[in-house]
Write an enzyme that holds these catalytic residues in place. Structure first.
Site, PDB file in Angstrom:
ATOM      1  N   LYS A 106      -2.049  -5.967  -1.078  1.00  0.00           N
ATOM      2  CA  LYS A 106      -2.556  -7.325  -0.826  1.00  0.00           C
ATOM      3  C   LYS A 106      -3.901  -7.475  -1.481  1.00  0.00           C
ATOM      4  O   LYS A 106      -4.627  -6.494  -1.656  1.00  0.00           O
ATOM      5  CB  LYS A 106      -2.716  -7.539   0.685  1.00  0.00           C
ATOM      6  CG  LYS A 106      -2.787  -8.989   1.087  1.00  0.00           C
ATOM      7  CD  LYS A 106      -1.397  -9.579   1.071  1.00  0.00           C
ATOM      8  CE  LYS A 106      -1.271 -10.862   1.823  1.00  0.00           C
ATOM      9  NZ  LYS A 106       0.122 -11.050   2.252  1.00  0.00           N
TER      10      LYS A 106
HETATM   11  N1  GLU Z   1       2.281 -13.477   0.298  1.00  0.00           N
HETATM   12  C1  GLU Z   1       3.635 -13.370   0.688  1.00  0.00           C
HETATM   13  C2  GLU Z   1       3.793 -12.426   1.869  1.00  0.00           C
HETATM   14  O1  GLU Z   1       2.878 -12.226   2.613  1.00  0.00           O
HETATM   15  C3  GLU Z   1       4.547 -13.028  -0.481  1.00  0.00           C
HETATM   16  C4  GLU Z   1       4.275 -11.710  -1.130  1.00  0.00           C
HETATM   17  C5  GLU Z   1       5.043 -11.493  -2.419  1.00  0.00           C
HETATM   18  O2  GLU Z   1       5.862 -12.323  -2.768  1.00  0.00           O
HETATM   19  O3  GLU Z   1       4.787 -10.476  -3.044  1.00  0.00           O
HETATM   20  O4  GLU Z   1       4.851 -11.919   2.136  1.00  0.00           O
END
Ligand code: GLU
Length: 413
Positions: A106
């Site tokens: 993240k």
């Molecule tokens: N931000 C989204 C999540 O928390 C998508 C993450 C992604 O598609 O890599 O799952």
């Protein structure tokens, strides 16, 4: 506790309980808990008024034993390392639960995207990529949209990364279609919520026709969840954004609300909709309550006032660990984030796979595959919860943790 620290501590609580049940030792707990790499960079940009502003950018790579780290990039003023850490760990659990060949990561920048011009946002994004490009890429760490970012931001990341390494669409997902984005990525998280609710309702003999829902959040997740619910014959009786909320017994009109919000910036005052206090939205009496905004929406302070029959975590970490315990005591089931909102990362996986293979899937294939993978994850959780007499979050964590452990074991650890 800051929202970031609380997401992190909730993760630790759930993970420790899971490792306890599974009988894992302290070294596995450490591997599942610590991040493999944490990056912090300072990003100076010249604002439109000529002044210098410095933002902090973060990327945490939590686990890559099952595949490259995968997860969103968040733009929000409260982003800090602690929050990004917690969210990165959740991604490891989410990809493992969905059983897709990716790990968890993240990122975030502590900026308020609503207060930056388009040029400032683009400069900030491109500079962030210039700072961290050596650590990201199709085989190491793949970013995607999250709170405060969208396809346009992913397009800038793609263009900056490709300027260094040559055309590399698989380095980031959630891109515009014109740059190799996948059909169906935009609606994937919200529609995934519909898939999970449908599986849950089938298992528990709940008739979704006319079942009611309240949704906190009018962003990408909230809006598409509302559409998915109405496709299932459900009624979304209340919905809110960060400053306003509306109620309508017969079901809100999402298109009318979208138009109104675009013209007036708020949901309230939309014709035929009753305005309500957004702080009260979470207390709406309904069958399904979907917190789909930020973390820590349901805390020890308001958990006792939740009047929904089931909670569906559209956001990441919307229920603190104390609130989770209180709701469990009251017998309010929670469809956890790592299951409920996994539709987004699953379609990101399809996008990555399409880019790597130079393929373009039609929308019906994306929808079908999403239904197959997420439907199976939901049934896995429901089966395990029933077999082990566990709440759904515990069941989901147990499945995910054991898959990551199995991969670690297979590497010879
Ligand atoms: N931000 C989204 C999540 O928390 C998508 C993450 C992604 O598609 O890599 O799952």
């Amino acid at each position: 506790m800051t929202p970031g620290a609380s997401t992190r501590s909730a993760y630790e609580t759930f993970l420790n309980a899971s490792c306890d049940r599974l009988g894992y030792g302290s070294s596995i707990i450490s591997l599942l808990s610590l991040a493999a790499m944490e990056i912090k960079v300072e990003i100076p940009i010249v604002r439109d008024n000529g002044e210098l502003a410095i933002f902090s950018g973060y990327r945490v790579q939590h686990q890559n034993v099952r595949g490259p780290c995968k997860g969103g990039l968040r733009y929000h003023p409260e982003v800090d390392l602690e929050e990004v850490r917690g969210l990165a760990s959740l991604m490891t659990m989410k990809t493992a639960l969905a059983d897709i060949p990716l790990g968890g990561g993240k990122g975030g920048i502590n900026c308020d995207p609503r207060k930056l011009s388009l040029r400032e946002l683009e400069t900030l994004t491109r500079k962030f990529v210039k700072r961290i490009h050596r650590e990201i890429g199709p085989n190491s760490d793949i970013m995607a949209p999250d709170v405060g970012t969208d396809a346009r931001v992913m397009g800038w990341i793609h263009s900056e990364y490709s300027a260094i390494y040559g055309h590399s669409p698989a380095a980031v997902t959630g891109k515009p279609l014109a740059l190799g984005g996948s059909a169906g990525r935009d609606k994937a998280t919200g529609y995934g919520i519909g898939i999970v609710v449908k599986e849950y309702a089938e298992r528990h003999g709940i008739d979704l026709k006319n079942a009611t829902a309240a949704i906190q959040g009018f962003g990408n997740v909230g809006v598409h969840a509302a559409r998915a619910f109405s496709d299932l014959g459900m009624k979304v009786i209340a919905i809110s954004d960060s400053r306003s909320a509306v109620f309508r017994r017969g079901g809100v009109d999402i298109d009318a609300l979208m138009r109104h919000k675009q013209e007036r910036g708020l949901l309230s005052d939309t014709e035929d909709h009753e305005a309500m206090d957004p702080a009260r939205l979470l207390e709406t009496e309904c069958d399904f309550l979907v917190p789909a905004a930020l973390g820590d929406a349901i805390t020890a302070e308001n958990a006792s006032r939740i009047a929904a029959r089931t909670i569906v975590e559209g956001a990441n970490g919307p229920v603190t660990s104390e609130a989770d315990r209180m709701l469990k005591e009251r017998g309010v089931p929670i469809l956890p984030d790592i299951l409920a909102n996994a539709g987004g990362v699953i379609v990101s996986y399809f996008e990555w796979a399409q880019n790597l293979q130079r393929e373009i899937w039609p929308l019906d294939r994306v929808d079908r595959e999403l239904e197959r993978i997420l439907g199976k994850a939901a049934r896995d959780v429901l089966d395990r919860a029933a077999a082990e007499k566990l709440d759904m979050r515990s069941a989901a964590f147990d499945i995910a943790a054991s898959r990551v452990k199995e991969a670690l074991d297979a590497t010879g650890f």
